[in-house]
Each structure stands twice: as C-alpha cells, then as structure tokens.
Design an enzyme around this catalytic site. Structure first.
Site, PDB file in Angstrom:
ATOM      1  N   ASP A  50      -6.897  -1.614  -4.525  1.00 56.64           N
ATOM      2  CA  ASP A  50      -7.958  -1.206  -3.600  1.00 56.64           C
ATOM      3  C   ASP A  50      -8.883  -0.187  -4.263  1.00 56.64           C
ATOM      4  O   ASP A  50     -10.100  -0.216  -4.061  1.00 56.64           O
ATOM      5  CB  ASP A  50      -7.373  -0.596  -2.326  1.00 56.64           C
ATOM      6  CG  ASP A  50      -6.518  -1.556  -1.536  1.00 56.64           C
ATOM      7  OD1 ASP A  50      -6.727  -2.780  -1.641  1.00 56.64           O
ATOM      8  OD2 ASP A  50      -5.622  -1.077  -0.808  1.00 56.64           O
ATOM      9  N   ASP A  81       0.858  -1.189   0.000  1.00 56.32           N
ATOM     10  CA  ASP A  81       0.000   0.000   0.000  1.00 56.32           C
ATOM     11  C   ASP A  81       0.887   1.229   0.000  1.00 56.32           C
ATOM     12  O   ASP A  81       1.973   1.222   0.603  1.00 56.32           O
ATOM     13  CB  ASP A  81      -0.918   0.010   1.220  1.00 56.32           C
ATOM     14  CG  ASP A  81      -2.037  -1.013   1.146  1.00 56.32           C
ATOM     15  OD1 ASP A  81      -2.392  -1.430   0.029  1.00 56.32           O
ATOM     16  OD2 ASP A  81      -2.570  -1.378   2.211  1.00 56.32           O
TER      17      ASP A  81
END
Length: 161
Positions: free
Chosen positions: A134, A116
């Site tokens: 995401d 991330d």
C-alpha cells in the site's frame, strides 16, 4: 522506460513479500495482537478482505476473485501506460504502483485477504491499517501527480529526441 518500471515493480513486490513473511512467520504477529512501537505507531494483524482501507469488503469467494480480476485489469492499464512513459520518474512511479498491486494480489490469491499491519494513531483516533505494498502504491501515485504537475514539457522532450 519499460525496463526501469519493471525493475521498480520487482523491487516493490520483493520488499512487500519480505515484510509480510517477516511479520507473519518470524515476528509471529497473528499471535501477538497489537504491538506498540511508538506512542503513535503500532503493528497489528489485520486481514483486509476489501480494497484500500477495507472499503468494499469481499467476504465471499466471488468477491475475492472479482477483486483479483479488477486489480489485474488495473495492472494491465498501468503496463500500457508504462510503455508510453516519458521519463524515469514516471516509469518508476508506475512500477511502484504495479509492484504494490502484485503484492496485494499475491495475498488475495494465497490467503483470501490482504495482510495489513502498520497502524498510526493519535490518542483514540486510529488511521487505517496498511502494508508495504500500500505504501508503494501511495508513493507511486504521489510521484505520478508530481511528475504530471511539474514534469518535463512534452514539447521540450520532442526537441531533445
């Protein structure tokens, strides 16, 4: 509709892989720490061992592989749903979710955690760190909600066929 969904899934997966490759290997984010892009937006390296927003962290190998299996089961359900898709919006949205899920599965299998790096913040309030996969999952879910709320009437679709 299956073909359309598959195309969306492949595009989402490829864009996710390219972004993660670029941030890891070209931009070298792991060695840069936090990089401010805008006053409300940073890129920062986070290894997410949990699910969305780091919830339910899977710090050991059993948890890691359990999350892989769980995600694959969810993808299987989505593929089944994709086969019954009624329009391109629905198939594209499901494809985005599938592609994003495979992007995160790839990370979990290869690295043991999901990469991330996008982070929005306001003053000292930081939102969850997320990635391109995401984003595709979120966009796909929103499109599915919009399609189910405002999509074609099933009775009209029967009349058109």
């Amino acid at each position: 509709m299956m073909k359309h969904g598959a195309i969306f899934a492949v595009i989402a997966f490829i864009l996710d892989r390219i972004s993660k490759w670029w941030f890891l290997d070209i931009f070298d984010l792991p060695n840069k720490g936090v990089v401010e892009i805008l006053p409300i937006f940073n890129v920062v390296m986070v290894w997410n061992r949990g699910v969305s927003f780091g919830m339910f962290s899977a710090s050991d190998e059993v948890g890691r592989w359990a999350l892989v299996v769980l995600t694959l089961v969810i993808v299987g359900v989505l593929v089944h749903w994709l086969r019954a898709a009624q329009n391109i919006w629905q198939s594209g949205a499901i494809g985005l979710v599938i592609g994003g899920a495979f992007g995160n599965i790839y990370d979990r299998v290869k690295f043991g955690a999901v990469i991330d790096y996008f982070q929005f913040h306001w003053n000292d309030w930081y939102f969850a760190v997320f990635n391109v996969a995401d984003s595709f999952i979120f966009i796909g879910a929103v499109l599915l909600i919009i399609n189910s709320t405002f999509g074609d009437d099933p009775e009209e679709q029967k009349d058109q066929n």
